[in-house]
Design a protein around this motif. Sequence first.
Motif, PDB file in Angstrom:
ATOM      1  N   VAL A 263       3.064   7.465   2.276  1.00  0.00           N
ATOM      2  CA  VAL A 263       3.129   6.528   3.405  1.00  0.00           C
ATOM      3  C   VAL A 263       3.025   5.121   2.839  1.00  0.00           C
ATOM      4  O   VAL A 263       2.080   4.805   2.106  1.00  0.00           O
ATOM      5  CB  VAL A 263       1.987   6.784   4.411  1.00  0.00           C
ATOM      6  N   LYS A 264       3.996   4.254   3.164  1.00  0.00           N
ATOM      7  CA  LYS A 264       4.049   2.923   2.579  1.00  0.00           C
ATOM      8  C   LYS A 264       3.898   1.848   3.647  1.00  0.00           C
ATOM      9  O   LYS A 264       4.340   2.019   4.781  1.00  0.00           O
ATOM     10  CB  LYS A 264       5.367   2.724   1.827  1.00  0.00           C
ATOM     11  N   LEU A 265       3.287   0.756   3.238  1.00  0.00           N
ATOM     12  CA  LEU A 265       3.168  -0.423   4.091  1.00  0.00           C
ATOM     13  C   LEU A 265       3.176  -1.661   3.205  1.00  0.00           C
ATOM     14  O   LEU A 265       2.445  -1.725   2.212  1.00  0.00           O
ATOM     15  CB  LEU A 265       1.870  -0.393   4.915  1.00  0.00           C
ATOM     16  N   THR A 266       4.013  -2.619   3.553  1.00  0.00           N
ATOM     17  CA  THR A 266       4.094  -3.878   2.810  1.00  0.00           C
ATOM     18  C   THR A 266       3.710  -5.022   3.731  1.00  0.00           C
ATOM     19  O   THR A 266       4.197  -5.105   4.862  1.00  0.00           O
ATOM     20  CB  THR A 266       5.509  -4.115   2.254  1.00  0.00           C
TER      21      THR A 266
ATOM     22  N   TYR B 171       0.854  -1.181   0.000  1.00  0.00           N
ATOM     23  CA  TYR B 171       0.000   0.000   0.000  1.00  0.00           C
ATOM     24  C   TYR B 171       0.895   1.238   0.000  1.00  0.00           C
ATOM     25  O   TYR B 171       1.880   1.304   0.739  1.00  0.00           O
ATOM     26  CB  TYR B 171      -0.895   0.057   1.242  1.00  0.00           C
ATOM     27  N   GLU B 172       0.537   2.229  -0.792  1.00  0.00           N
ATOM     28  CA  GLU B 172       1.275   3.491  -0.806  1.00  0.00           C
ATOM     29  C   GLU B 172       0.280   4.640  -0.906  1.00  0.00           C
ATOM     30  O   GLU B 172      -0.384   4.814  -1.925  1.00  0.00           O
ATOM     31  CB  GLU B 172       2.262   3.543  -1.966  1.00  0.00           C
ATOM     32  N   TRP B 173       0.171   5.400   0.179  1.00  0.00           N
ATOM     33  CA  TRP B 173      -0.711   6.555   0.215  1.00  0.00           C
ATOM     34  C   TRP B 173       0.079   7.799  -0.166  1.00  0.00           C
ATOM     35  O   TRP B 173       1.245   7.956   0.193  1.00  0.00           O
ATOM     36  CB  TRP B 173      -1.273   6.747   1.628  1.00  0.00           C
ATOM     37  N   ALA B 174      -0.567   8.712  -0.875  1.00  0.00           N
ATOM     38  CA  ALA B 174       0.073   9.967  -1.244  1.00  0.00           C
ATOM     39  C   ALA B 174      -0.965  11.071  -1.298  1.00  0.00           C
ATOM     40  O   ALA B 174      -2.154  10.821  -1.529  1.00  0.00           O
ATOM     41  CB  ALA B 174       0.783   9.842  -2.587  1.00  0.00           C
TER      42      ALA B 174
ATOM     43  N   LEU C  39      -4.336   6.138  -3.423  1.00  0.00           N
ATOM     44  CA  LEU C  39      -3.777   4.900  -2.896  1.00  0.00           C
ATOM     45  C   LEU C  39      -3.346   4.024  -4.061  1.00  0.00           C
ATOM     46  O   LEU C  39      -4.140   3.731  -4.958  1.00  0.00           O
ATOM     47  CB  LEU C  39      -4.813   4.155  -2.054  1.00  0.00           C
ATOM     48  N   ARG C  40      -2.093   3.605  -4.029  1.00  0.00           N
ATOM     49  CA  ARG C  40      -1.610   2.629  -5.009  1.00  0.00           C
ATOM     50  C   ARG C  40      -1.446   1.287  -4.300  1.00  0.00           C
ATOM     51  O   ARG C  40      -0.823   1.200  -3.237  1.00  0.00           O
ATOM     52  CB  ARG C  40      -0.279   3.049  -5.613  1.00  0.00           C
ATOM     53  N   MET C  41      -2.016   0.234  -4.894  1.00  0.00           N
ATOM     54  CA  MET C  41      -1.937  -1.107  -4.335  1.00  0.00           C
ATOM     55  C   MET C  41      -1.301  -2.043  -5.354  1.00  0.00           C
ATOM     56  O   MET C  41      -1.631  -1.990  -6.543  1.00  0.00           O
ATOM     57  CB  MET C  41      -3.330  -1.636  -3.968  1.00  0.00           C
TER      58      MET C  41
ATOM     59  N   GLY D 189      -2.867  -1.365  -9.104  1.00  0.00           N
ATOM     60  CA  GLY D 189      -3.966  -0.427  -9.333  1.00  0.00           C
ATOM     61  C   GLY D 189      -3.869   0.818  -8.478  1.00  0.00           C
ATOM     62  O   GLY D 189      -3.110   0.864  -7.496  1.00  0.00           O
ATOM     63  N   ARG D 190      -4.646   1.805  -8.847  1.00  0.00           N
ATOM     64  CA  ARG D 190      -4.691   3.081  -8.119  1.00  0.00           C
ATOM     65  C   ARG D 190      -6.138   3.461  -7.847  1.00  0.00           C
ATOM     66  O   ARG D 190      -7.011   3.316  -8.707  1.00  0.00           O
ATOM     67  CB  ARG D 190      -4.000   4.193  -8.916  1.00  0.00           C
ATOM     68  N   ILE D 191      -6.353   3.970  -6.643  1.00  0.00           N
ATOM     69  CA  ILE D 191      -7.667   4.443  -6.216  1.00  0.00           C
ATOM     70  C   ILE D 191      -7.503   5.870  -5.711  1.00  0.00           C
ATOM     71  O   ILE D 191      -6.594   6.161  -4.931  1.00  0.00           O
ATOM     72  CB  ILE D 191      -8.249   3.566  -5.093  1.00  0.00           C
TER      73      ILE D 191
END
Length: 345
Positions: A97-100, A86-89, A275-277, A260-262
């Motif tokens: 902000v990233k989380l794996t 997850y990568e929030w921007a 959010l990029r997943m 994907g991107r939301i």
Amino acid sequence: MRSLSKSAALALVLAATGCSDPVDKAAKARIFSAEDPPKVVASAKEKLPPEDVADNPQVSRRILGMDAAEVTERLGPHFFQSTLSYEWAGPNGNNPVKLTETRSFRAGPGGVNGDFHGVLENSRDQGLEVMRVKGQVFARNRYGPYRQRLRDRGMAERTRTELTGAIRDFDSLFQGRIKLTPAGTVTHEGRTAWKYNVSLGSPLEGGTPKKMPAAFTPKNADETTKRRANFFSHRLPRSLEGEVLVDSVTSVVLKARLDGRIGVPQEKTPEAAELRMTLESSLTEIGKDPSLQPPQDFLPDADKPQGIADAMDHFGIPRTKAGDSPATPGAAAGAPEPEDEAEGN
């Protein structure tokens, strides 16, 4: 005469038995019939043609959201692993902000009731581990000791479903808009698989939406809660690509790659975000028995969580021992009982 009467009575009994009520017969058949198999076993016997995935939304939803128990029933022992990022921007890509998250699941033979071992870890040094061996369940957090779980009914099954549901979670966040396009067949782990290219499909047509009551808004909600609520209420999938491999025999997803991107439109919320997943998952070691064994060292199941006992000590609330009356003072607050000396999970 007496022997004639006895013969007549016996004949009447036999006739009554032979002409019993059909309803009674059906009831006896149900009572003495074999127990129906679990629902997941029946689902695993359902034919899901992988060649129909692109044209039949019902088949594609069943395959993409297939539960781990059903996968084990269809495929047998296997090893599943996925990495979800997850990568929030912000609106201009500011302050990302990233989380794996890494999920692994090893299934043994036995189908829905078989042994398994699941592990969840993330880049923030958090995680959990659950295993079921010969009907016994053990669990721990990432760095804690194993503890046997005797009272948490269904906990192992729920964890199994969550660990292996990465594709289902991805599809849910993208509002069921994963579109699959056939791209021929390939080989994975020595098995023939149908390959599908992934793209972002059109919004689902659900007919006239029902008027729902307003969502509950907690009082004095913090900013994080507000942003999370805005995201789920106003999220809009913007792009999606990747590929999915579906086993030609069992219709199980053998491998998946999704990106994907939301986004949250600026006009919907005062703080837009994106959010990029990404997801990478694969099934390997198909048919190989992992021969799972219970942990060598583990704590016994606890009657009460250690956190509650620690809180009682902190506030000076005396504990009571087994056999003490409510009016009898328990042990001193600073003298823990033997079973409370063990480290909690």
